[in-house]
Scaffold this motif. Structure first.
Motif, PDB file in Angstrom:
ATOM      1  N   PHE A  18      23.152 -11.408  -9.846  1.00  8.88           N
ATOM      2  CA  PHE A  18      22.759 -10.023 -10.121  1.00  8.88           C
ATOM      3  C   PHE A  18      22.354  -9.312  -8.832  1.00  8.88           C
ATOM      4  O   PHE A  18      22.656  -8.128  -8.649  1.00  8.88           O
ATOM      5  CB  PHE A  18      21.612  -9.992 -11.131  1.00  8.88           C
ATOM      6  N   PHE A  19      21.672 -10.017  -7.947  1.00 10.76           N
ATOM      7  CA  PHE A  19      21.327  -9.421  -6.651  1.00 10.76           C
ATOM      8  C   PHE A  19      22.597  -9.076  -5.869  1.00 10.76           C
ATOM      9  O   PHE A  19      22.656  -8.054  -5.176  1.00 10.76           O
ATOM     10  CB  PHE A  19      20.462 -10.373  -5.822  1.00 10.76           C
ATOM     11  N   ALA A  20      23.618  -9.931  -5.976  1.00  8.93           N
ATOM     12  CA  ALA A  20      24.876  -9.694  -5.271  1.00  8.93           C
ATOM     13  C   ALA A  20      25.601  -8.472  -5.808  1.00  8.93           C
ATOM     14  O   ALA A  20      26.220  -7.716  -5.046  1.00  8.93           O
ATOM     15  CB  ALA A  20      25.772 -10.918  -5.369  1.00  8.93           C
ATOM     16  N   HIS A  21      25.525  -8.267  -7.117  1.00  8.68           N
ATOM     17  CA  HIS A  21      26.273  -7.180  -7.748  1.00  8.68           C
ATOM     18  C   HIS A  21      25.476  -5.888  -7.869  1.00  8.68           C
ATOM     19  O   HIS A  21      26.017  -4.864  -8.286  1.00  8.68           O
ATOM     20  CB  HIS A  21      26.740  -7.618  -9.142  1.00  8.68           C
ATOM     21  N   MET A  22      24.183  -5.926  -7.493  1.00  6.80           N
ATOM     22  CA  MET A  22      23.340  -4.731  -7.591  1.00  6.80           C
ATOM     23  C   MET A  22      22.566  -4.525  -6.293  1.00  6.80           C
ATOM     24  O   MET A  22      21.333  -4.520  -6.276  1.00  6.80           O
ATOM     25  CB  MET A  22      22.375  -4.875  -8.775  1.00  6.80           C
ATOM     26  N   PRO A  23      23.278  -4.333  -5.175  1.00  7.00           N
ATOM     27  CA  PRO A  23      22.589  -4.158  -3.883  1.00  7.00           C
ATOM     28  C   PRO A  23      21.829  -2.843  -3.835  1.00  7.00           C
ATOM     29  O   PRO A  23      22.139  -1.895  -4.563  1.00  7.00           O
ATOM     30  CB  PRO A  23      23.744  -4.166  -2.881  1.00  7.00           C
ATOM     31  N   LEU A  24      20.832  -2.797  -2.974  1.00  4.56           N
ATOM     32  CA  LEU A  24      20.063  -1.561  -2.792  1.00  4.56           C
ATOM     33  C   LEU A  24      20.915  -0.522  -2.078  1.00  4.56           C
ATOM     34  O   LEU A  24      21.780  -0.859  -1.257  1.00  4.56           O
ATOM     35  CB  LEU A  24      18.799  -1.832  -1.982  1.00  4.56           C
ATOM     36  N   SER A  25      20.663   0.733  -2.376  1.00  6.45           N
ATOM     37  CA  SER A  25      21.409   1.825  -1.752  1.00  6.45           C
ATOM     38  C   SER A  25      20.788   2.271  -0.436  1.00  6.45           C
ATOM     39  O   SER A  25      21.340   3.121   0.248  1.00  6.45           O
ATOM     40  CB  SER A  25      21.470   3.019  -2.709  1.00  6.45           C
ATOM     41  N   ILE A  26      19.641   1.704  -0.092  1.00 11.58           N
ATOM     42  CA  ILE A  26      18.954   2.079   1.147  1.00 11.58           C
ATOM     43  C   ILE A  26      19.047   0.933   2.145  1.00 11.58           C
ATOM     44  O   ILE A  26      19.194  -0.225   1.769  1.00 11.58           O
ATOM     45  CB  ILE A  26      17.469   2.416   0.885  1.00 11.58           C
ATOM     46  N   ASP A  27      18.982   1.275   3.419  1.00 15.40           N
ATOM     47  CA  ASP A  27      19.052   0.262   4.467  1.00 15.40           C
ATOM     48  C   ASP A  27      17.644  -0.194   4.835  1.00 15.40           C
ATOM     49  O   ASP A  27      16.669   0.499   4.576  1.00 15.40           O
ATOM     50  CB  ASP A  27      19.762   0.833   5.694  1.00 15.40           C
ATOM     51  N   GLY A  28      17.554  -1.384   5.423  1.00 15.72           N
ATOM     52  CA  GLY A  28      16.256  -1.886   5.840  1.00 15.72           C
ATOM     53  C   GLY A  28      16.052  -3.337   5.464  1.00 15.72           C
ATOM     54  O   GLY A  28      16.935  -3.986   4.901  1.00 15.72           O
ATOM     55  N   PRO A  29      14.880  -3.886   5.751  1.00 17.04           N
ATOM     56  CA  PRO A  29      14.622  -5.309   5.496  1.00 17.04           C
ATOM     57  C   PRO A  29      14.679  -5.686   4.020  1.00 17.04           C
ATOM     58  O   PRO A  29      15.088  -6.799   3.684  1.00 17.04           O
ATOM     59  CB  PRO A  29      13.213  -5.521   6.068  1.00 17.04           C
TER      60      PRO A  29
END
Length: 307
Positions: free
Chosen positions: A24-35
């Motif tokens: 799920f983490f792989a298929h729902m990445p965050l849209s913002i950059d950063g750590p």
């Protein structure tokens, strides 16, 4: 070869549930950059290698032949792949395409070319390769393939995800671990070394994006599986086992639900979208299983991929 007892069987199901969360983490990445985005990506590359390792572990000594295994995986894949493809085409207003074009896109979708379903055909390829080729040779070939990464000339159909040699490393290691009868015990030094390695990866988030096709992240995937195994030994619960038994169905059916939640939980809510989508899919899958159990629909059980 190690016999799989009841306790170890439950731990394997629990590990599958943890690997599923990673998917799920792989298929729902965050849209913002950063750590935090890097952390999401890092968590997202643990699940698939873990599934391949566990599949290789269970493949050794299996009583089922290749044809039976293929049927168990391909029938649910065709069912869910067709449903999710129809939904995807409907949402993208793609029914105006010609029939041959739709058939070609459906085939690509089901085999995992440009979709999430690459795991099943690649796993079947791994099962065939290990019959004819020594695991150590396959590991060497896999390390070479991963080392070359995206320098390999992939196309629109045959992608990096469909290259079995990018994943057969983990499948082969799972088989070798089962054959060795070696028990990886909880060791303070090994635990400390693993944690240090994980911290190292967390500290290099500005350098590169985590990927299955970057050999630098192979140790991270293996160490993460080890740490998950240690963690599961301590917190193994019935609900983790139950989710593990639903993992195949959730994997096959989750993509539109995850996509819907992914595009609607923005801002501060974005950090909670993975657990929300995961819980929703667990509830849906468990409800389907409960209904089929009550109605005693054994044929539908196999069709949908329930264990």
């Amino acid at each position: 070869m190690k016999h799989i007892g009841s306790e170890e069987s439950q731990r394997i199901w629990s590990l599958k549930s943890c690997a599923l969360i990673s998917v799920f983490f792989a298929h729902m990445p965050l849209s913002i950059d950063g750590p935090i985005c890097y952390l999401f990506n890092l968590l997202g590359i643990v699940g698939v290698p873990s599934f391949f390792f566990l599949s290789g572990f269970l493949d050794v000594g299996s009583c089922s032949n290749f044809v039976t295994k293929a049927q168990r995986m391909m029938i649910p894949l065709l069912f869910w792949g067709t449903i999710t493809f129809i939904i995807s085409v409907a949402l993208s207003h793609g029914f105006s395409n010609s029939f041959p074009d739709l058939i070609f896109k459906w085939i690509k979708w089901v085999i995992g070319s440009g979709s999430i379903y690459y795991f099943v055909p690649v796993l079947l390829a791994c099962m065939l390769f290990v019959v004819y080729v020594n695991e150590y040779i396959l590991i060497a070939m896999s390390l070479l393939s991963i080392g070359l990464g995206l320098k390999i000339p992939y196309g629109d159909v045959f992608t990096a995800y469909l290259n079995p040699f990018n994943f057969i490393l983990y499948f082969s290691l799972g088989r070798l671990y089962r054959k060795s009868s070696y028990v990886l015990k909880e060791n303070k030094f090994l635990m400390l070394l693993s944690i240090v390695l994980v911290v190292f990866y967390l500290c290099i988030w500005r350098m590169q994006t985590p990927s299955y096709f970057n050999i630098c992240y192979v140790p991270f995937s293996l160490v993460s599986l080890y740490l998950l195994n240690v963690l599961v030994k301590k917190i193994n619960t019935p609900w983790l086992v139950e989710i593990g038994k639903l993992s195949f169905v959730i994997y096959l059916s989750h993509i539109q639900c995850a996509g819907f939640i992914n595009t609607r939980m923005n801002g501060s809510l974005e950090y909670a979208k993975v657990p929300v989508a995961f819980i929703v899919m667990c509830v849906i899958a468990y409800s389907m299983k409960a209904v089929l159990t009550i109605k005693k629909e054994k044929k539908l059980f196999k069709l949908l991929g329930f264990k």
